[in-house]
Design a protein around this motif. Structure first.
Motif, short mmCIF file in Angstrom:
data_model
loop_
_atom_site.label_atom_id
_atom_site.label_comp_id
_atom_site.label_asym_id
_atom_site.label_seq_id
_atom_site.Cartn_x
_atom_site.Cartn_y
_atom_site.Cartn_z
N SER A 287 0.85 -1.19 0.00
CA SER A 287 0.00 0.00 0.00
C SER A 287 0.89 1.24 0.00
O SER A 287 2.10 1.17 0.25
N HIS A 288 0.30 2.40 -0.26
CA HIS A 288 1.08 3.64 -0.26
C HIS A 288 1.46 4.07 1.15
O HIS A 288 2.36 4.90 1.32
N ARG A 289 0.81 3.55 2.15
CA ARG A 289 1.05 3.94 3.54
C ARG A 289 2.52 3.73 3.91
O ARG A 289 3.09 2.66 3.68
N THR A 290 3.13 4.74 4.48
CA THR A 290 4.57 4.72 4.77
C THR A 290 4.97 3.48 5.57
O THR A 290 5.95 2.81 5.23
N GLN A 291 4.22 3.16 6.61
CA GLN A 291 4.60 2.08 7.52
C GLN A 291 4.56 0.70 6.85
O GLN A 291 5.13 -0.26 7.38
N ASP A 292 3.89 0.59 5.72
CA ASP A 292 3.73 -0.73 5.10
C ASP A 292 4.90 -1.14 4.22
O ASP A 292 4.97 -2.29 3.78
N GLY A 293 5.80 -0.21 3.95
CA GLY A 293 6.93 -0.53 3.08
C GLY A 293 8.24 0.02 3.59
O GLY A 293 8.37 0.39 4.77
N THR A 294 9.20 0.08 2.68
CA THR A 294 10.54 0.55 3.02
C THR A 294 10.74 2.01 2.61
O THR A 294 11.65 2.68 3.10
N VAL A 295 9.91 2.50 1.72
CA VAL A 295 10.06 3.85 1.17
C VAL A 295 9.36 4.86 2.07
O VAL A 295 8.22 4.65 2.49
N ASP A 296 10.03 5.97 2.35
CA ASP A 296 9.48 7.01 3.23
C ASP A 296 8.51 7.89 2.44
O ASP A 296 8.84 9.00 2.03
N ILE A 297 7.30 7.38 2.23
CA ILE A 297 6.32 8.13 1.43
C ILE A 297 5.97 9.46 2.09
O ILE A 297 5.86 10.49 1.40
N SER A 298 5.79 9.48 3.40
CA SER A 298 5.44 10.74 4.05
C SER A 298 6.57 11.76 3.90
O SER A 298 6.31 12.96 3.68
N GLY A 299 7.81 11.31 3.99
CA GLY A 299 8.94 12.22 3.78
C GLY A 299 9.04 12.71 2.35
O GLY A 299 9.41 13.86 2.10
N ILE A 300 8.69 11.84 1.40
CA ILE A 300 8.71 12.23 -0.01
C ILE A 300 7.67 13.31 -0.28
O ILE A 300 7.97 14.32 -0.93
N VAL A 301 6.46 13.12 0.23
CA VAL A 301 5.42 14.14 0.02
C VAL A 301 5.82 15.44 0.71
O VAL A 301 5.61 16.53 0.16
N ARG A 302 6.42 15.34 1.89
CA ARG A 302 6.89 16.55 2.57
C ARG A 302 7.92 17.30 1.72
O ARG A 302 7.88 18.53 1.60
N ALA A 303 8.85 16.55 1.12
CA ALA A 303 9.89 17.19 0.29
C ALA A 303 9.27 17.90 -0.90
O ALA A 303 9.68 19.01 -1.26
N TYR A 304 8.29 17.27 -1.53
CA TYR A 304 7.61 17.94 -2.64
C TYR A 304 6.91 19.20 -2.15
O TYR A 304 6.97 20.26 -2.81
#
Length: 357
Positions: A287-304
């Motif tokens: 899933s896109h949820r940060t905790q479900d994977g290895t990729v820091d999705i929340s940090g990526i969206v913050r950077a954008y």
């Protein structure tokens, strides 16, 4: 951030335009003429047909993914000039209907690679899976058969006309090095980027997926250093990147947040998805949820958000949920859930920014 949704066309997608327009915040589709072989010029009438289909549902067609690059261009063969001319004419036609971004890749033979299309996860959903030890030892034709036999729908990057000639393609690439591929990419850019500039289009290269060599084929768009090299080949906003967090995130050494901060003004289009990477090099799409994977999705969206990103964003591959029968990675439900997660992060960062001010 402008949210868009990939759509494969009438009769070639289980998701409808009517469903897409109901996802909050989605303003357009990411599309292509998937039945046109790589290297052929796209007919204007067909382009206008897709525009009109989308327009009926209040959606735009400003992002194309992909106008595929013919293998002769990647190989640097004498025939490449005709294929580049066809590409240029397609760019000019796409500009006529308001296209702003063309996503493409420069991967030899295979657009992307997975060993399993419907790997079952702990919660009963399924997802695209890459088993590193299996890919290291598998015959490429076995992989082709696995992909072809497990999907009734066309798979992007696995076009039948390309795969029919797989043996001869591998022979053609024998002895082709990464430096050769860089030179051939540079040749392509010098020809097409001036045309893209003139027509208000940004060419946005997609990273290699996965971001390392497979089957002995060179891959060159794999991380921050070679993205920097790529952008230096033609210093223009029209020469840009489709930053895909899933492709790059399959290699935990890739610092995607750093890439966003460095390249943000050269990223007109982003794919955001999560993957869970295992110690042995396997990975599965989550899933896109940060905790479900290895990729820091929340940090990526913050950077954008911190860099004032105003380009196009689409949720990339999703899981297959609730018994949905769909193209692997491209169902409705999980991608729609992903969009709402991305919007939730974006809105929270925007509110926090307003509170600070």
């Amino acid at each position: 951030m402008r949210m868009v949704f990939r759509w494969f066309g009438e009769g070639n997608d289980t998701v409808t335009l009517d469903q897409i327009r109901q996802i909050p915040g989605v303003e357009g589709i990411v599309w292509a003429l998937h039945d046109i072989p790589a290297g052929e010029e796209w007919p204007l009438a067909r382009i206008e047909e897709v525009r009109d289909q989308a327009k009926r549902y209040g959606l735009h067609i400003e992002v194309v993914e992909s106008v595929n690059v013919h293998e002769d261009i990647k190989l640097g063969l004498p025939s490449r000039d005709q294929y580049i001319e066809n590409y240029i004419r397609t760019i000019e036609k796409l500009a006529k209907v308001g296209v702003k971004v063309i996503c493409y890749n420069f991967m030899p033979v295979f657009d992307w690679a997975r060993t399993e299309l419907f790997k079952e996860m702990e919660d009963g959903s399924t997802a695209l899976f890459f088993e590193k030890s299996r890919i290291d030892g598998i015959d490429p034709m076995d992989l082709v058969r696995n992909i072809s036999e497990n999907s009734a729908l066309t798979m992007p990057g696995w076009e039948p006309e390309r795969l029919m000639h797989l043996t001869s393609l591998f022979e053609a690439y024998r002895g082709v090095t990464a430096d050769d591929l860089w030179r051939n990419l540079d040749y392509f850019l010098q020809a097409v980027i001036p045309v893209a500039e003139q027509n208000g289009i940004r060419m946005a290269i997609h990273p290699d997926d996965p971001p390392w060599s497979i089957f002995g084929l060179p891959r060159i768009i794999t991380g921050q250093e070679n993205l920097r090299r790529f952008l230096s080949l033609y210093d223009s906003p029209a020469n840009s990147i489709t930053l895909c967090s899933g492709s790059l995130g399959a290699n935990p050494d890739n610092d995607i947040i750093s890439m966003i901060h460095e390249f943000h003004d050269r990223i007109p289009f982003t794919h955001i998805r999560n993957v869970r990477v295992y110690e042995n090099g396997d990975f599965i799409e989550t899933s896109h949820r940060t905790q479900d994977g290895t990729v820091d999705i929340s940090g990526i969206v913050r950077a954008y958000h911190e860099n004032g990103f105003s380009g196009y964003c689409r949720p990339d591959h999703g899981r297959h949920l609730w018994g949905e029968k769909c193209r692997p990675g491209y169902g409705l439900y999980d991608r729609a859930l992903g969009i709402m997660y991305l919007w939730g992060l974006w809105d929270a960062y925007r509110r926090n920014e307003s509170a600070v001010k």
